[in-house]
Design a protein around this motif. Structure first.
Motif, short mmCIF file in Angstrom:
data_model
loop_
_atom_site.label_atom_id
_atom_site.label_comp_id
_atom_site.label_asym_id
_atom_site.label_seq_id
_atom_site.Cartn_x
_atom_site.Cartn_y
_atom_site.Cartn_z
N ALA A 3 0.83 -1.22 0.00
CA ALA A 3 0.00 0.00 0.00
C ALA A 3 0.85 1.26 0.00
CB ALA A 3 -0.93 -0.02 1.21
N GLU A 4 2.14 1.12 0.26
CA GLU A 4 3.09 2.24 0.24
C GLU A 4 2.68 3.36 1.19
OE1 GLU A 4 4.06 3.36 -3.79
OE2 GLU A 4 4.65 1.31 -4.29
N LEU A 5 2.18 2.98 2.36
CA LEU A 5 1.70 4.00 3.30
C LEU A 5 2.84 4.78 3.94
CD1 LEU A 5 -1.23 1.97 4.91
CD2 LEU A 5 -1.34 3.67 3.07
N LEU A 6 4.04 4.21 3.93
CA LEU A 6 5.21 4.95 4.43
C LEU A 6 5.85 5.76 3.31
CD1 LEU A 6 7.00 2.27 6.68
CD2 LEU A 6 5.92 4.38 7.46
N GLY A 7 5.31 5.61 2.10
CA GLY A 7 5.88 6.28 0.93
C GLY A 7 6.36 5.24 -0.07
N PRO A 8 6.64 5.66 -1.31
CA PRO A 8 7.11 4.69 -2.31
C PRO A 8 8.47 4.12 -1.89
CG PRO A 8 7.05 6.94 -3.21
CD PRO A 8 6.50 7.02 -1.82
N PRO A 9 8.71 2.81 -2.20
CA PRO A 9 9.95 2.17 -1.75
C PRO A 9 11.21 2.96 -2.09
CG PRO A 9 8.49 0.56 -2.76
CD PRO A 9 7.83 1.90 -2.92
N GLU A 10 11.22 3.62 -3.27
CA GLU A 10 12.45 4.34 -3.65
C GLU A 10 12.73 5.53 -2.73
OE1 GLU A 10 9.81 3.75 -5.55
OE2 GLU A 10 9.10 5.57 -6.57
N ASP A 11 11.68 6.01 -2.04
CA ASP A 11 11.88 7.15 -1.12
C ASP A 11 12.34 6.70 0.27
OD1 ASP A 11 11.02 8.64 -3.19
OD2 ASP A 11 9.21 9.44 -2.21
N LEU A 12 12.35 5.39 0.51
CA LEU A 12 12.71 4.90 1.85
C LEU A 12 14.23 4.79 2.03
CD1 LEU A 12 10.03 2.06 2.17
CD2 LEU A 12 9.93 4.39 3.12
N LYS A 13 14.92 4.80 0.93
CA LYS A 13 16.38 4.66 0.94
C LYS A 13 17.02 5.72 1.85
CE LYS A 13 19.86 3.61 -2.24
NZ LYS A 13 20.57 3.05 -3.01
N TRP A 30 12.23 -5.93 5.71
CA TRP A 30 11.83 -5.46 4.38
C TRP A 30 12.35 -4.04 4.15
CZ3 TRP A 30 8.79 -1.43 2.55
CH2 TRP A 30 8.45 -1.50 1.20
N LEU A 31 12.26 -3.21 5.19
CA LEU A 31 12.73 -1.83 5.06
C LEU A 31 14.24 -1.79 4.78
CD1 LEU A 31 10.60 -0.33 7.95
CD2 LEU A 31 10.40 0.28 5.53
N PRO A 38 16.58 0.80 9.38
CA PRO A 38 15.58 0.53 10.42
C PRO A 38 16.20 0.23 11.78
CG PRO A 38 15.85 -1.40 9.03
CD PRO A 38 16.80 -0.37 8.51
N VAL A 39 15.40 0.50 12.81
CA VAL A 39 15.69 0.05 14.17
C VAL A 39 14.43 -0.67 14.62
CG1 VAL A 39 16.08 0.79 16.55
CG2 VAL A 39 17.23 2.00 14.68
N ALA A 40 14.59 -1.91 15.10
CA ALA A 40 13.42 -2.69 15.52
C ALA A 40 13.38 -2.74 17.04
CB ALA A 40 13.51 -4.10 14.94
N LEU A 41 12.24 -2.33 17.59
CA LEU A 41 12.09 -2.27 19.05
C LEU A 41 10.98 -3.20 19.52
CD1 LEU A 41 12.21 0.70 21.41
CD2 LEU A 41 10.03 -0.52 21.25
N ASP A 42 11.25 -3.94 20.59
CA ASP A 42 10.22 -4.80 21.18
C ASP A 42 10.52 -4.94 22.66
OD1 ASP A 42 8.06 -6.90 19.75
OD2 ASP A 42 8.61 -7.39 21.82
N ILE A 43 9.47 -5.15 23.44
CA ILE A 43 9.64 -5.30 24.88
C ILE A 43 10.13 -6.73 25.21
CG2 ILE A 43 7.31 -6.11 25.49
CD1 ILE A 43 7.39 -3.96 27.76
N SER A 44 9.98 -7.63 24.26
CA SER A 44 10.31 -9.04 24.50
C SER A 44 11.69 -9.38 23.95
CB SER A 44 9.24 -9.93 23.86
OG SER A 44 9.74 -11.21 23.66
N SER A 74 14.84 11.54 16.30
CA SER A 74 15.84 10.56 15.81
C SER A 74 15.43 9.87 14.52
CB SER A 74 16.07 9.46 16.86
OG SER A 74 16.53 9.98 18.06
N PHE A 75 14.13 9.91 14.18
CA PHE A 75 13.65 9.09 13.04
C PHE A 75 12.84 9.91 12.05
CE2 PHE A 75 14.26 6.26 16.65
CZ PHE A 75 15.02 5.24 16.08
N ASP A 76 12.89 9.46 10.79
CA ASP A 76 12.07 10.10 9.74
C ASP A 76 10.67 9.51 9.74
OD1 ASP A 76 14.22 11.64 8.42
OD2 ASP A 76 15.05 9.64 8.07
N LEU A 77 10.60 8.19 10.02
CA LEU A 77 9.32 7.47 9.93
C LEU A 77 9.26 6.45 11.06
CD1 LEU A 77 9.58 6.63 6.11
CD2 LEU A 77 7.93 8.25 7.10
N ALA A 78 8.03 6.02 11.39
CA ALA A 78 7.86 4.93 12.36
C ALA A 78 6.70 4.06 11.88
CB ALA A 78 7.57 5.50 13.75
N CYS A 79 6.75 2.79 12.28
CA CYS A 79 5.68 1.88 11.87
C CYS A 79 5.48 0.81 12.94
CB CYS A 79 5.98 1.22 10.53
SG CYS A 79 7.48 0.24 10.53
N SER A 80 4.32 0.21 12.90
CA SER A 80 4.03 -0.88 13.82
C SER A 80 2.95 -1.76 13.21
CB SER A 80 3.55 -0.32 15.16
OG SER A 80 3.33 -1.39 16.05
#
Ligand SMILES: C[S@@+](CC[C@H](N)C(=O)[O-])C[C@H]1O[C@@H](n2cnc3c(N)ncnc32)[C@H](O)[C@@H]1O
Length: 211
Positions: A3-13, A30-31, A38-44, A74-80
């Motif tokens: 769905a490119e909700l974070l933007g088109p893949p070429e803009d994620l670079k 994938w990112l 990317p930085v991946a964060l989890d409590i587990s 610190s970040f341009d984008l975030a996702c979950s």
């Protein structure tokens, strides 16, 4: 991703992107493949070990989404993807934290199980099509161990609650996407099936932006 909700893949670079409640960090992986940082964060810790085992080559951070260990902006984008937000009693705290660590104009895209599903039994067949609970009942779903300790807690918020949380967290809601069941997908797993998917939404995706 499609769905490119974070933007088109070429803009994620080259973009700094935080994944929250990452689990095995599928999205972050994938990112990274798109050239993002990317930085991946989890409590587990266990989930992050799994991410490592299946080849994560980016930072993995074990922390609570309600107290992010990063400097402001610190970040341009975030996702979950179904991460953290359904499992915290105070989602506005998480949203405020995400806003804090995003740079101005940053976007946060998060998905949750669609709140309407709360009202139906989690069954893939016809028994999963009859309302069995109130959509408005905010009592959390709790599983306990033999000693009565909560080992799994999921909080229910209505769509309206989630919209208000987003706004209270300091974001503008840009879109609310309810993906439709794809006709090619004939598989069933858990409470998911083509039968239910064709009638009730399974996921709600919130696309939020900060000023
Ligand atoms: C349903 S899983 C989703 C995992 C992954 N995003 C996926 O799509 O497979 C929810 C994840 O949120 C994490 N989580 C729950 N509460 C959290 C919190 N307060 N802070 C950070 N992560 C949390 C859990 O450990 C779990 O890995």
């Amino acid at each position: 991703m499609e769905a490119e909700l974070l933007g088109p893949p070429e803009d994620l670079k080259g973009k700094d992107i935080l994944e929250i409640g990452a689990g095995a960090a599928q999205c972050a992986r994938w990112l990274a493949e798109q050239g993002a940082r990317p930085v991946a964060l989890d409590i587990s810790h266990r989930q992050l070990q799994h991410a490592l085992r299946i080849g994560a080559s980016f930072p993995l951070v074990c922390a609570d989404a309600g107290a992010l260990p990063f400097a402001d902006g610190s970040f341009d984008l975030a996702c979950s993807a179904y991460g953290a937000l359904p499992f915290v009693a105070e989602p506005v705290l998480v949203l405020k934290e995400v806003r804090r660590v995003l740079r101005p104009g940053g976007r946060f895209v998060f998905s949750v199980t669609h709140p309407i599903r709360w009202a139906f039994p989690d069954e893939p067949g016809p028994e999963g099509l009859s309302v069995s609970a109130s959509y408005f009942d905010r009592t959390p779903y709790v599983e306990q161990d033999e000693e009565g300790r909560a080992v799994y807690v999921e909080h229910h918020r209505t769509i309206g609650d989630r919209v208000r949380d987003v706004v209270a967290g300091g974001f503008r809601l840009v879109d609310l996407v309810e993906p439709e069941w794809p006709v090619w997908n004939t598989s069933e797993w858990g409470g998911w099936s083509p039968l239910r998917g064709g009638l009730i939404p399974g996921t709600a995706i919130f696309v939020c932006e900060r000023d």
